[in-house]
Design a protein around this motif. Structure first.
Motif, short mmCIF file in Angstrom:
data_model
loop_
_atom_site.label_atom_id
_atom_site.label_comp_id
_atom_site.label_asym_id
_atom_site.label_seq_id
_atom_site.Cartn_x
_atom_site.Cartn_y
_atom_site.Cartn_z
N PRO A 154 -2.80 10.50 49.54
CA PRO A 154 -2.09 9.57 48.65
C PRO A 154 -1.74 8.24 49.31
O PRO A 154 -1.60 7.23 48.61
N GLU A 155 -1.60 8.22 50.63
CA GLU A 155 -1.28 6.95 51.30
C GLU A 155 -2.44 5.97 51.27
O GLU A 155 -2.25 4.77 51.46
N ALA A 156 -3.66 6.47 51.02
CA ALA A 156 -4.83 5.59 50.95
C ALA A 156 -4.88 4.82 49.63
O ALA A 156 -5.49 3.75 49.55
N VAL A 157 -4.25 5.36 48.58
CA VAL A 157 -4.26 4.76 47.24
C VAL A 157 -5.70 4.36 46.85
O VAL A 157 -5.97 3.21 46.50
N GLN A 158 -6.60 5.31 46.93
CA GLN A 158 -8.00 5.04 46.63
C GLN A 158 -8.42 5.89 45.43
O GLN A 158 -8.49 7.10 45.51
N ALA A 159 -8.70 5.21 44.31
CA ALA A 159 -9.09 5.91 43.09
C ALA A 159 -10.55 6.32 43.14
O ALA A 159 -11.38 5.65 43.76
N GLY A 160 -10.87 7.41 42.44
CA GLY A 160 -12.26 7.77 42.24
C GLY A 160 -12.89 6.86 41.21
O GLY A 160 -12.22 6.14 40.46
N VAL A 161 -14.21 6.88 41.16
CA VAL A 161 -14.96 6.09 40.19
C VAL A 161 -15.96 7.01 39.50
O VAL A 161 -16.20 8.14 39.93
N ALA A 162 -16.54 6.51 38.42
CA ALA A 162 -17.57 7.25 37.70
C ALA A 162 -18.68 6.30 37.32
O ALA A 162 -18.48 5.08 37.25
N VAL A 163 -19.85 6.87 37.07
CA VAL A 163 -20.96 6.08 36.54
C VAL A 163 -21.58 6.86 35.40
O VAL A 163 -21.73 8.09 35.47
N VAL A 164 -21.88 6.14 34.32
CA VAL A 164 -22.64 6.69 33.21
C VAL A 164 -24.06 6.19 33.41
O VAL A 164 -24.36 5.01 33.20
N ALA A 165 -24.93 7.08 33.88
CA ALA A 165 -26.27 6.69 34.30
C ALA A 165 -27.19 6.59 33.09
O ALA A 165 -27.30 7.52 32.29
N ASP A 166 -27.88 5.44 32.98
CA ASP A 166 -28.76 5.21 31.84
C ASP A 166 -29.85 4.25 32.27
O ASP A 166 -29.57 3.23 32.90
N GLU A 167 -31.09 4.56 31.91
CA GLU A 167 -32.20 3.69 32.31
C GLU A 167 -32.13 2.33 31.64
O GLU A 167 -32.74 1.36 32.10
N ARG A 168 -31.36 2.21 30.56
CA ARG A 168 -31.18 0.91 29.89
C ARG A 168 -30.15 0.05 30.60
O ARG A 168 -29.99 -1.13 30.30
N GLY A 169 -29.44 0.61 31.56
CA GLY A 169 -28.37 -0.06 32.26
C GLY A 169 -27.18 0.86 32.37
O GLY A 169 -26.65 1.31 31.36
N SER A 170 -26.80 1.19 33.59
CA SER A 170 -25.69 2.11 33.79
C SER A 170 -24.35 1.40 33.62
O SER A 170 -24.26 0.17 33.69
N VAL A 171 -23.31 2.20 33.41
CA VAL A 171 -21.94 1.70 33.27
C VAL A 171 -21.12 2.24 34.42
O VAL A 171 -21.00 3.47 34.59
N MET A 172 -20.56 1.35 35.21
CA MET A 172 -19.67 1.74 36.32
C MET A 172 -18.24 1.73 35.80
O MET A 172 -17.80 0.76 35.16
N ILE A 173 -17.51 2.80 36.06
CA ILE A 173 -16.12 2.90 35.63
C ILE A 173 -15.23 2.67 36.83
O ILE A 173 -15.12 3.52 37.72
N ASP A 174 -14.62 1.52 36.89
CA ASP A 174 -13.78 1.00 37.96
C ASP A 174 -14.62 0.57 39.16
O ASP A 174 -15.75 1.00 39.35
N ALA A 175 -14.01 -0.34 39.96
CA ALA A 175 -14.79 -1.13 40.92
C ALA A 175 -14.64 -0.68 42.36
O ALA A 175 -15.36 -1.16 43.23
N GLY A 176 -13.68 0.22 42.62
CA GLY A 176 -13.32 0.51 44.00
C GLY A 176 -12.13 -0.33 44.42
O GLY A 176 -11.82 -1.37 43.82
N GLN A 177 -11.44 0.10 45.46
CA GLN A 177 -10.19 -0.54 45.85
C GLN A 177 -10.37 -1.78 46.71
O GLN A 177 -9.40 -2.48 47.02
N SER A 178 -11.61 -2.07 47.15
CA SER A 178 -11.86 -3.20 48.04
C SER A 178 -13.36 -3.44 48.08
O SER A 178 -14.15 -2.57 47.69
N PRO A 179 -13.78 -4.60 48.57
CA PRO A 179 -15.22 -4.81 48.74
C PRO A 179 -15.87 -3.75 49.63
O PRO A 179 -16.98 -3.30 49.35
N ALA A 180 -15.19 -3.34 50.70
CA ALA A 180 -15.74 -2.32 51.58
C ALA A 180 -15.93 -1.00 50.83
O ALA A 180 -16.96 -0.32 50.98
N HIS A 181 -14.95 -0.61 50.03
CA HIS A 181 -15.06 0.61 49.24
C HIS A 181 -16.20 0.48 48.23
O HIS A 181 -16.98 1.43 48.03
N ALA A 182 -16.32 -0.69 47.59
CA ALA A 182 -17.41 -0.91 46.64
C ALA A 182 -18.77 -0.74 47.31
O ALA A 182 -19.69 -0.15 46.73
N ARG A 183 -18.90 -1.23 48.53
CA ARG A 183 -20.18 -1.09 49.22
C ARG A 183 -20.48 0.37 49.55
O ARG A 183 -21.63 0.81 49.50
#
Length: 234
Positions: free
Chosen positions: A19-48
């Motif tokens: 809990p001290e990390a305060v890092q949320a999980g993310v989800a992706v709805v995978a689709d060949e027409r273009g996926s949908v990312m649910i939330d971005a990550g807590q930082s650029p490093a997390h996003a990468r």
């Protein structure tokens, strides 16, 4: 860090359980027409790290990035997601523009903690999450909605608000039987929380729907419909 399949088109990448990390999980709805990312990550490093996990799982790159709400651990990674359309509730625009105007730095975070010690857990987590502020920017949504919206790949958005954040949005994937809740039923952030604040189980009960078999919040394991009903006292 890796994505695991939940159901249908929905894949989950959990956050840090500390809990001290305060890092949320993310989800992706995978689709060949273009996926949908649910939330971005807590930082650029997390996003990468999330991007590397997407590639390792062989999942398509996202075309849309949906904010479940404006809190930092859900949006601060957005500047590391080039070429996506950012989608969020209309109230998130003003809130994130105000956040974008702050002079974010480790020095600023320390100053804010000294001025208001209740900010300590959140702001110390931010200092650990962001190693460089050079290219960091807070990005408001570029596509907004008021009550409901639907993306071209059949992903639906519903504004629910609540005590945790005024812009809280749930993401519905009907063909997969999955409802992504973000933090919508959580109490307000710690620095704003009163002793009487708790989980909004009434909101959860209103969201329960027999056509959705999985309910996913950002900081916990997914729940089946039966588990969600039991937890909400429905």
């Amino acid at each position: 860090m890796q994505f695991r399949h939940l159901a249908g088109r929905v894949w989950l990448c959990p956050g840090n359980p500390d809990p001290e990390a305060v890092q949320a999980g993310v989800a992706v709805v995978a689709d060949e027409r273009g996926s949908v990312m649910i939330d971005a990550g807590q930082s650029p490093a997390h996003a990468r790290e999330i991007q590397a996990a997407l590639a390792a799982a062989g999942l398509p790159k996202p075309r849309w990035l949906v904010y479940t709400h404006h809190h930092w651990d859900h949006v601060w990674g957005a500047c590391a997601w080039p070429g996506v359309e950012i989608v969020g509730h209309e109230t998130a625009v003003m809130l994130l523009r105000a956040e974008a105007a702050r002079p974010w730095s480790h020095h600023y975070l320390r100053e804010q903690i000294r001025a208001n010690p209740r900010l300590g857990p959140s702001f110390r987590a931010r200092t650990r999450a962001v190693d460089s502020w050079e290219d960091f920017v807070v990005l408001p949504p570029t596509r907004t909605f008021t009550d409901v919206d639907e993306l071209p790949v059949g992903v639906r958005l519903r504004h629910v608000g609540g005590g945790h954040a005024p812009d809280s949005t749930v993401v519905l994937v009907p063909d997969s039987g999955v409802m992504l809740l973000g933090d919508c039923f959580y109490p307000p952030p710690a620095h704003l929380r009163r002793p009487e604040d708790g989980l909004d189980l009434g909101l959860v009960r209103r969201l329960l729907d027999d056509t959705y078999h999985w309910y996913v919040s950002s900081h916990a394991e997914p729940m089946t419909l039966e588990q969600a009903r039991s937890a909400a006292g429905a």
